[in-house]
Design an enzyme around this catalytic site. Structure first.
Site, PDB file in Angstrom:
ATOM      1  N   TRP A  89     -33.872  11.290  16.790  1.00 28.60           N
ATOM      2  CA  TRP A  89     -32.605  11.585  17.447  1.00 28.60           C
ATOM      3  C   TRP A  89     -31.661  10.441  17.104  1.00 28.60           C
ATOM      4  O   TRP A  89     -31.836   9.325  17.588  1.00 28.60           O
ATOM      5  CB  TRP A  89     -32.767  11.683  18.967  1.00 28.60           C
ATOM      6  CG  TRP A  89     -33.507  12.901  19.434  1.00 28.60           C
ATOM      7  CD1 TRP A  89     -34.841  13.000  19.666  1.00 28.60           C
ATOM      8  CD2 TRP A  89     -32.962  14.194  19.725  1.00 28.60           C
ATOM      9  NE1 TRP A  89     -35.162  14.261  20.084  1.00 28.60           N
ATOM     10  CE2 TRP A  89     -34.022  15.026  20.127  1.00 28.60           C
ATOM     11  CE3 TRP A  89     -31.670  14.740  19.677  1.00 28.60           C
ATOM     12  CZ2 TRP A  89     -33.839  16.360  20.491  1.00 28.60           C
ATOM     13  CZ3 TRP A  89     -31.496  16.076  20.043  1.00 28.60           C
ATOM     14  CH2 TRP A  89     -32.567  16.869  20.436  1.00 28.60           C
ATOM     15  N   ARG A 121     -26.353  13.736  24.210  1.00 24.46           N
ATOM     16  CA  ARG A 121     -27.244  14.446  25.141  1.00 24.46           C
ATOM     17  C   ARG A 121     -27.046  13.958  26.565  1.00 24.46           C
ATOM     18  O   ARG A 121     -26.997  14.748  27.512  1.00 24.46           O
ATOM     19  CB  ARG A 121     -28.695  14.216  24.732  1.00 24.46           C
ATOM     20  CG  ARG A 121     -29.308  15.362  23.991  1.00 24.46           C
ATOM     21  CD  ARG A 121     -30.611  14.956  23.369  1.00 24.46           C
ATOM     22  NE  ARG A 121     -31.527  14.319  24.307  1.00 24.46           N
ATOM     23  CZ  ARG A 121     -32.639  13.668  23.945  1.00 24.46           C
ATOM     24  NH1 ARG A 121     -32.945  13.577  22.662  1.00 24.46           N
ATOM     25  NH2 ARG A 121     -33.413  13.128  24.836  1.00 24.46           N
ATOM     26  N   CYS A 145      -6.214  -6.313   3.826  1.00 22.37           N
ATOM     27  CA  CYS A 145      -7.418  -6.342   4.653  1.00 22.37           C
ATOM     28  C   CYS A 145      -8.459  -7.299   4.098  1.00 22.37           C
ATOM     29  O   CYS A 145      -9.407  -7.667   4.787  1.00 22.37           O
ATOM     30  CB  CYS A 145      -8.053  -4.958   4.737  1.00 22.37           C
ATOM     31  SG  CYS A 145      -6.858  -3.677   5.069  1.00 22.37           S
ATOM     32  N   ASP A 156       2.899   0.914   7.566  1.00 23.18           N
ATOM     33  CA  ASP A 156       2.913   0.217   8.853  1.00 23.18           C
ATOM     34  C   ASP A 156       4.249   0.313   9.597  1.00 23.18           C
ATOM     35  O   ASP A 156       4.288   0.142  10.818  1.00 23.18           O
ATOM     36  CB  ASP A 156       2.597  -1.278   8.667  1.00 23.18           C
ATOM     37  CG  ASP A 156       1.146  -1.542   8.293  1.00 23.18           C
ATOM     38  OD1 ASP A 156       0.378  -0.576   8.153  1.00 23.18           O
ATOM     39  OD2 ASP A 156       0.791  -2.721   8.150  1.00 23.18           O
ATOM     40  N   ALA A 169       0.809  -1.226   0.000  1.00 21.56           N
ATOM     41  CA  ALA A 169       0.000   0.000   0.000  1.00 21.56           C
ATOM     42  C   ALA A 169       0.843   1.277   0.000  1.00 21.56           C
ATOM     43  O   ALA A 169       0.751   2.093  -0.922  1.00 21.56           O
ATOM     44  CB  ALA A 169      -0.955  -0.017   1.189  1.00 21.56           C
ATOM     45  N   ALA A 170       1.686   1.446   1.011  1.00 22.51           N
ATOM     46  CA  ALA A 170       2.424   2.694   1.144  1.00 22.51           C
ATOM     47  C   ALA A 170       3.437   2.857   0.019  1.00 22.51           C
ATOM     48  O   ALA A 170       3.520   3.914  -0.622  1.00 22.51           O
ATOM     49  CB  ALA A 170       3.125   2.745   2.509  1.00 22.51           C
ATOM     50  N   TYR A 180     -31.845  12.582   9.084  1.00 20.45           N
ATOM     51  CA  TYR A 180     -32.908  11.733   9.618  1.00 20.45           C
ATOM     52  C   TYR A 180     -33.971  11.470   8.569  1.00 20.45           C
ATOM     53  O   TYR A 180     -34.503  12.380   7.946  1.00 20.45           O
ATOM     54  CB  TYR A 180     -33.570  12.368  10.839  1.00 20.45           C
ATOM     55  CG  TYR A 180     -34.962  11.820  11.079  1.00 20.45           C
ATOM     56  CD1 TYR A 180     -35.134  10.485  11.430  1.00 20.45           C
ATOM     57  CD2 TYR A 180     -36.092  12.611  10.905  1.00 20.45           C
ATOM     58  CE1 TYR A 180     -36.408   9.947  11.597  1.00 20.45           C
ATOM     59  CE2 TYR A 180     -37.361  12.095  11.088  1.00 20.45           C
ATOM     60  CZ  TYR A 180     -37.515  10.762  11.430  1.00 20.45           C
ATOM     61  OH  TYR A 180     -38.767  10.239  11.598  1.00 20.45           O
ATOM     62  N   ASN A 209      -1.952   3.940   2.995  1.00 14.99           N
ATOM     63  CA  ASN A 209      -2.243   4.585   1.719  1.00 14.99           C
ATOM     64  C   ASN A 209      -2.078   6.100   1.797  1.00 14.99           C
ATOM     65  O   ASN A 209      -1.537   6.723   0.897  1.00 14.99           O
ATOM     66  CB  ASN A 209      -3.666   4.252   1.268  1.00 14.99           C
ATOM     67  CG  ASN A 209      -3.713   2.997   0.419  1.00 14.99           C
ATOM     68  OD1 ASN A 209      -3.350   3.012  -0.748  1.00 14.99           O
ATOM     69  ND2 ASN A 209      -4.119   1.888   1.023  1.00 14.99           N
TER      70      ASN A 209
END
Lengths: 452, 452
Positions: free
Chosen positions: A438, A446, A47, A287, A13-14, A430, A309
């Site tokens: 909510w 809350r 992954c 990594d 990846a990297a 929503y 990545n």
């Protein structure tokens, strides 16, 4: 002959992301790019391995994002089965050993990117090298497990370790029809979540038939004729013919250490926001490299494809003459275990305590959709905030049906340094098929607000 | 006899939420609370009406969140079928008309909360009052449509208006087996999204059999014996025996206007962050009240259950002697049309232009999961940022399978005033069942970054 040469050590990846990004900005005449990869594959989705083993993904091929020829066509030299054995940071050269024959040789570089990834933790217990014992971090190792399943038809597997890989592999092997036991030395699975969030995960594993051995430590593997026969823990013996190690990974930073490049948290290579190490001409990403935790404000290390990545992209842009920085992470991760979506971001209670900070926390359960809408799932949300300031410190989610990705909202709030007071006002979407009026995140916020 | 008296006009989301929150903080001895509601129902989920009509929700009962008796048990007087006809803000009293008989009477208040909601826009065209023509904004009106479907067995429906209610009702009536045509005077459905995002929605509607009449204006309704027979537009005649009006709503603020209370955007009642109007002792919350747009920094009006609940809660806390504020919205909304999830937040292109601001925009398509993971869906993401500053201005999402709620991440970023540069670094959750390595939101942000 190019004006300069970039050598990349490690082609997943990297490394490949950096190579591709650097190439996009600098032509082959200006910058030669050579990638040395120890294994036979580059640019694959590590992954995805559990889903390939579990046959949700038809072939290992599917996990390969880009083929070597595609990189070669862009003027990126891809040298598979080549191991870099040493780095000479003074003369700017690397010692390359072709693994399929040929002499080791020194190759010069102007810029070096170390992207050597991570290695699985292998406990030094008797029998660890027996046939039937697998670590899992490369496509090769995944393919080895797959072949073992096909050829040896094991019937009983033990997973060592109850983290992401352990849980994903437990599910994959259940799907393949094996009896699966899971050994975890702590009293809960998924240590990156607090204990009060991990309970439902253990229940889900048991629901699909995984035999849980919590609070048990692996002490030895019993073998016969060089094959694993059982896992021995401090509590008993579990017969098996397949063992998968999911005991975590550590940065693969030996090469950097031996070259005198500075290491940090857990031995990861220290880099700045542009992915430069402390050594001139040397960069690191993925990594093997350290990062920064934007909630704890401390150096941090995590092995994740997303981070690899992103770091690779930033290194590549900078190596290509552009300017990019990677500020760090907030500790987001997600997985699915059967029907359960599991996600977390920020700091968990243990991490807050280790920092010496104080926090308030709340855990709520709520439906994932309007209560009257068909097939509404359930989810538990935990939120943590700093005592006094009310700064949001982290969140954890366990639930079904769209619960998990909600963690991204908390991650965004952590990036922004939001307080619970600010979070409670978020204008979240929503409609009955998607959420109660909510949103469960706001219900949690809350309640938390009243405790800050 | 209580020390003070709170009168609430309107007993749905905002009104009942306020009453409950005030009651939680002040006892009946301290504060008497009386709610006057014109209709027969209180505290119901209006957003669920299309799902009730479409029979995804078994009974209208299911949409009722709390029954009058529950409020009465807490010492909240609930007076259904009582209409408040006038407010005397000097003598602090309201004129109440019982709708089921009895004399109108003046009732005193110390504090008044106006929570009268919204009313559907009814075009003044011939035939608008014919049998078979329905507006939809109360539970009663939803039940009337339901009864009409059961008793009259209509076969062909026309939906007037291609917004949220129009689209949800089109789907509901398809589910009920009707032939459905939809008339929209603009050239696209869902005007709260940009035209380049609305195309796939129109396709989805056509896929499930909705006949679209875009760019056509309703001019009349043909009737026979007082029953609707056809919808007439400037382009032709569409025979039908049921018409549903989804032409939007406006604040129901007549009562406030007549009492001399200040009105703002689109006639909504002006309130401050604590939900106080410009008139001593008078508060307002919900669809009848104005709010503030945190991206445009302008007063704003929107009729949504979430906002009504939040404003009601804030009004109730303040009326109960606490302190709470509602800072405003970022314009988030979501819906589902058959397989498509549709969401938006912030400003769309038209809104940015109306402000005289300049923006850059990007639209990307990406899979909702890792490309190799089974059943990955597709989604389109559009992001807008201010030219120069790079401040994120809005986002729109159309896609399947977990696409829609991703808008909440953009909403959180808008609340935080993030730039695209900041957004691109968000540590969003990744695992193959949930997302590609680069979440589609980040893919969009990366592209947008290069255009700012």
């Amino acid at each position: 002959m190019a004006r300069e040469r970039l050598v990349v050590v490690g082609g997943d990846a990297a490394g490949m992301s950096a190579a591709a990004n650097a190439r996009r900005r600098r032509s082959p005449d200006d910058l030669a790019i050579d990638v040395y990869e120890r294994g036979p594959h580059v640019s694959y989705a590590a992954c995805g391995i559990p889903y390939y083993v579990g046959q949700l993904v038809p072939a290992a091929e599917n996990l390969i994002a880009r083929r070597p020829e595609q990189f070669e066509a862009e003027g990126i030299g891809v040298h598979r089965r080549h191991e870099v054995r040493a780095v000479d940071t003074v003369q700017r050269r690397v010692l390359v050993q072709p693994l399929d024959g040929g002499e080791e040789r020194w190759e010069p570089y102007d810029h070096l990117l170390i992207a050597t990834g991570s290695v699985p933790v292998r406990p030094q217990v008797p029998g660890i090298d027996a046939r039937g014992v697998f670590g899992l971090n490369t496509l090769e190792s995944g393919m080895a497990v797959y072949r073992f399943l096909e050829e040896e038809r094991p019937r009983r597997a033990v997973i060592a370790g109850g983290g992401y890989i352990g849980l994903e592999m437990a599910e994959a092997l259940c799907l393949r029809g094996l009896e699966v036991a899971l050994v975890e030395k702590e009293e809960q699975v998924m240590l990156t979540l607090d204990a009060d969030m991990a309970g439902p995960i253990a229940q889900e594993l048991e629901r699909v038939g995984v035999e849980l051995h919590l609070g048990e430590s692996l002490t030895a593997l019993e073998t016969a004729d060089g094959r694993v026969q059982a896992v021995v823990t401090d509590a008993g013996t579990i017969p098996c013919d397949l063992v998968v190690l999911g005991l975590g990974v550590r940065p693969n930073s030996e090469l950097a250490r031996e070259a005198g490049i500075g290491l940090g948290v857990r031995g990861a290579i220290v880099v700045n926001e542009r992915m430069q190490t402390d050594t001139a001409g040397v960069w690191a990403a993925g990594d093997c490299a350290q990062t920064f935790h934007l909630v704890s404000w401390r150096p941090f290390w995590v092995a994740l494809g997303t981070v690899a990545n992103k770091q690779g992209r930033v290194a590549g842009i900078n190596l290509g003459g552009g300017y990019a920085t990677f500020p760090g992470v907030v500790g987001t991760a997600i997985t699915r275990v059967c029907e359960l979506e599991i996600s977390r971001t920020g700091l968990q209670e243990r991490e807050v305590r280790e920092l010496g900070w104080e926090h308030v926390a709340v855990r709520v359960e709520a439906p994932t959709r309007a209560h009257y809408y068909p097939d509404a799932g359930r989810m538990a949300v935990k939120l943590l905030a700093e005592r006094g300031s009310g700064r949001l410190l982290g969140g954890q989610i366990v639930g079904t049906d769209g619960a998990g990705k909600r963690v991204d909202v908390i991650a965004a709030a952590l990036h922004a340094g939001m307080t619970v007071e600010e979070f409670v006002h978020l204008d979240l979407a929503y409609a009955p098929p998607f959420s109660p009026v909510w949103d469960p995140l706001l219900v949690a916020a809350r309640q938390l607000l009243s405790r800050v």
